[in-house]
Scaffold this active site. Structure first.
Site, PDB file in Angstrom:
ATOM      1  N   GLY A  51      -3.918  -9.721  -1.921  1.00  0.00           N
ATOM      2  CA  GLY A  51      -3.751 -10.912  -1.092  1.00  0.00           C
ATOM      3  C   GLY A  51      -2.646 -11.744  -1.696  1.00  0.00           C
ATOM      4  O   GLY A  51      -1.599 -11.217  -2.040  1.00  0.00           O
ATOM      5  N   GLU A  52      -2.905 -13.004  -1.885  1.00  0.00           N
ATOM      6  CA  GLU A  52      -1.903 -13.892  -2.475  1.00  0.00           C
ATOM      7  C   GLU A  52      -2.519 -14.530  -3.717  1.00  0.00           C
ATOM      8  O   GLU A  52      -3.433 -15.361  -3.607  1.00  0.00           O
ATOM      9  CB  GLU A  52      -1.491 -14.932  -1.424  1.00  0.00           C
ATOM     10  CG  GLU A  52      -0.188 -15.620  -1.730  1.00  0.00           C
ATOM     11  CD  GLU A  52       0.967 -14.657  -2.012  1.00  0.00           C
ATOM     12  OE1 GLU A  52       1.168 -13.685  -1.253  1.00  0.00           O
ATOM     13  OE2 GLU A  52       1.658 -14.873  -3.015  1.00  0.00           O
ATOM     14  N   CYS A  83      -3.561  -5.129  -6.729  1.00  0.00           N
ATOM     15  CA  CYS A  83      -2.383  -5.922  -6.375  1.00  0.00           C
ATOM     16  C   CYS A  83      -2.532  -7.380  -6.821  1.00  0.00           C
ATOM     17  O   CYS A  83      -2.460  -7.638  -8.011  1.00  0.00           O
ATOM     18  CB  CYS A  83      -2.098  -5.778  -4.881  1.00  0.00           C
ATOM     19  SG  CYS A  83      -0.369  -6.083  -4.516  1.00  0.00           S
ATOM     20  N   ARG A 110       5.455 -10.345 -10.479  1.00  0.00           N
ATOM     21  CA  ARG A 110       5.088 -10.446  -9.060  1.00  0.00           C
ATOM     22  C   ARG A 110       6.261 -10.073  -8.156  1.00  0.00           C
ATOM     23  O   ARG A 110       7.415 -10.278  -8.511  1.00  0.00           O
ATOM     24  CB  ARG A 110       4.636 -11.869  -8.715  1.00  0.00           C
ATOM     25  CG  ARG A 110       3.388 -12.291  -9.459  1.00  0.00           C
ATOM     26  CD  ARG A 110       3.019 -13.724  -9.118  1.00  0.00           C
ATOM     27  NE  ARG A 110       2.814 -13.875  -7.688  1.00  0.00           N
ATOM     28  CZ  ARG A 110       3.109 -14.979  -7.004  1.00  0.00           C
ATOM     29  NH1 ARG A 110       3.620 -16.016  -7.609  1.00  0.00           N
ATOM     30  NH2 ARG A 110       2.888 -15.034  -5.706  1.00  0.00           N
ATOM     31  N   ILE A 139       2.322  -3.305  -1.147  1.00  0.00           N
ATOM     32  CA  ILE A 139       2.670  -4.415  -0.259  1.00  0.00           C
ATOM     33  C   ILE A 139       3.056  -5.625  -1.106  1.00  0.00           C
ATOM     34  O   ILE A 139       2.216  -6.179  -1.822  1.00  0.00           O
ATOM     35  CB  ILE A 139       1.488  -4.784   0.668  1.00  0.00           C
ATOM     36  CG1 ILE A 139       1.064  -3.563   1.489  1.00  0.00           C
ATOM     37  CG2 ILE A 139       1.868  -5.946   1.590  1.00  0.00           C
ATOM     38  CD1 ILE A 139      -0.210  -3.767   2.284  1.00  0.00           C
ATOM     39  N   HIS A 175      -2.689  -0.419  -3.078  1.00  0.00           N
ATOM     40  CA  HIS A 175      -3.895  -0.742  -2.293  1.00  0.00           C
ATOM     41  C   HIS A 175      -4.684   0.514  -1.941  1.00  0.00           C
ATOM     42  O   HIS A 175      -4.505   1.063  -0.850  1.00  0.00           O
ATOM     43  CB  HIS A 175      -3.488  -1.435  -0.990  1.00  0.00           C
ATOM     44  CG  HIS A 175      -3.041  -2.839  -1.160  1.00  0.00           C
ATOM     45  ND1 HIS A 175      -3.897  -3.911  -1.018  1.00  0.00           N
ATOM     46  CD2 HIS A 175      -1.842  -3.357  -1.464  1.00  0.00           C
ATOM     47  CE1 HIS A 175      -3.237  -5.028  -1.226  1.00  0.00           C
ATOM     48  NE2 HIS A 175      -1.973  -4.726  -1.497  1.00  0.00           N
ATOM     49  N   GLU A 177      -7.558   0.808  -0.924  1.00  0.00           N
ATOM     50  CA  GLU A 177      -8.462   0.575   0.220  1.00  0.00           C
ATOM     51  C   GLU A 177      -7.738   0.780   1.556  1.00  0.00           C
ATOM     52  O   GLU A 177      -8.362   0.744   2.613  1.00  0.00           O
ATOM     53  CB  GLU A 177      -9.080  -0.832   0.136  1.00  0.00           C
ATOM     54  CG  GLU A 177      -8.176  -2.009   0.478  1.00  0.00           C
ATOM     55  CD  GLU A 177      -7.127  -2.326  -0.590  1.00  0.00           C
ATOM     56  OE1 GLU A 177      -7.025  -1.580  -1.582  1.00  0.00           O
ATOM     57  OE2 GLU A 177      -6.380  -3.305  -0.403  1.00  0.00           O
TER      58      GLU A 177
HETATM   59  N1  GLN Z   1       2.705 -10.736  -3.743  1.00  0.00           N
HETATM   60  C1  GLN Z   1       1.305 -11.028  -3.917  1.00  0.00           C
HETATM   61  C2  GLN Z   1       1.084 -11.979  -5.091  1.00  0.00           C
HETATM   62  O1  GLN Z   1       1.951 -12.210  -5.851  1.00  0.00           O
HETATM   63  C3  GLN Z   1       0.507  -9.758  -4.117  1.00  0.00           C
HETATM   64  C4  GLN Z   1       0.578  -8.919  -2.870  1.00  0.00           C
HETATM   65  C5  GLN Z   1      -0.643  -8.101  -2.598  1.00  0.00           C
HETATM   66  O2  GLN Z   1      -1.722  -8.343  -3.105  1.00  0.00           O
HETATM   67  N2  GLN Z   1      -0.499  -7.166  -1.690  1.00  0.00           N
HETATM   68  O3  GLN Z   1       0.029 -12.478  -5.252  1.00  0.00           O
END
Ligand code: GLN
Length: 204
Positions: A51-52, A83, A110, A139, A175, A177
């Site tokens: 995610g983020e 990730c 990142r 991703i 990922h 999943e």
């Molecule tokens: N770019 C996201 C981050 O820095 C990570 C991306 C992801 O989890 N697919 O948190």
């Protein structure tokens, strides 16, 4: 030896936790969404999804999840970060530097594949887990730039470490999943079960 089934928690403050749930369903494993520190204590295995990471950190500090996850890890229970989850687990985060749980002795950069390749599918190798190459979905993925002496590299893609393990902590920059392949989740579940049954994780 404990006999009851281990409880798997999906940290569900943001990101693609639902797809981890779908994978665990396929493997016939029950799971719960966790959003509060008290729920974490009840778990035997924990997944930090992609995610983020910046958004997740914000929720972590609002909900006091950081100390709960650290305690969970100190108890030797199994954690898996994918990730953004891997970013949260890392000892050092680059590009830009940001706080993290610091549970896994790696430095991670990142968004390191650059903007032009926001996502890609690569064939990676995890020789200890699978004889076949695995399809790996990246991703806006980070790159692991440094791996500590106690960290084992279990998977590589394009020569870079993408799946690493330190004792009870497992992290992937891709990922698992998002593909049909169950190898990585099966590996994590075995780890949860072994640790839950009281076997000591391999610490090197
Ligand atoms: N770019 C996201 C981050 O820095 C990570 C991306 C992801 O989890 N697919 O948190």
């Amino acid at each position: 030896m404990k006999t009851q089934h281990p409880h798997i928690g999906l940290v569900a403050v943001q990101g693609d936790f639902a797809l981890h749930g779908r994978m665990l369903d396929r493997l016939g494993v029950s799971w719960r969404l966790v959003r509060q520190a008290a729920q974490i204590e009840e778990m035997d295995g924990l997944i930090l999804p992609g995610g983020e990471s910046t958004t997740m950190l914000k929720f972590f500090s609002e909900e006091g999840l950081g100390p709960a996850i650290r305690k969970f890890a100190e108890q030797g229970k199994a954690l898996f970060g994918t990730c953004a989850g891997a970013i949260l687990l890392a000892r050092e985060v680059l590009n830009p530097p940001q706080p993290s749980l610091g549970l896994l002795d790696i430095s991670i950069e990142r968004n390191a594949y650059g903007r032009q390749i926001d996502s890609s599918v690569q064939q990676g190798e995890c020789p200890e887990l699978s004889r076949q190459p695995l399809e790996m979905v990246f991703i806006r993925a980070p790159i692991i730039r440094r791996v500590g002496d106690n960290v084992r590299v279990l998977g590589r893609a394009q020569g870079l470490p993408v799946l690493v393990e330190q004792g009870n902590i497992l992290a992937a920059t891709f990922h698992p999943e998002l593909t049909e392949d169950e190898t990585i989740h099966r590996y994590f579940l075995k780890k949860v079960k072994d640790l839950h049954a009281g076997n000591t994780p391999e610490r090197r």
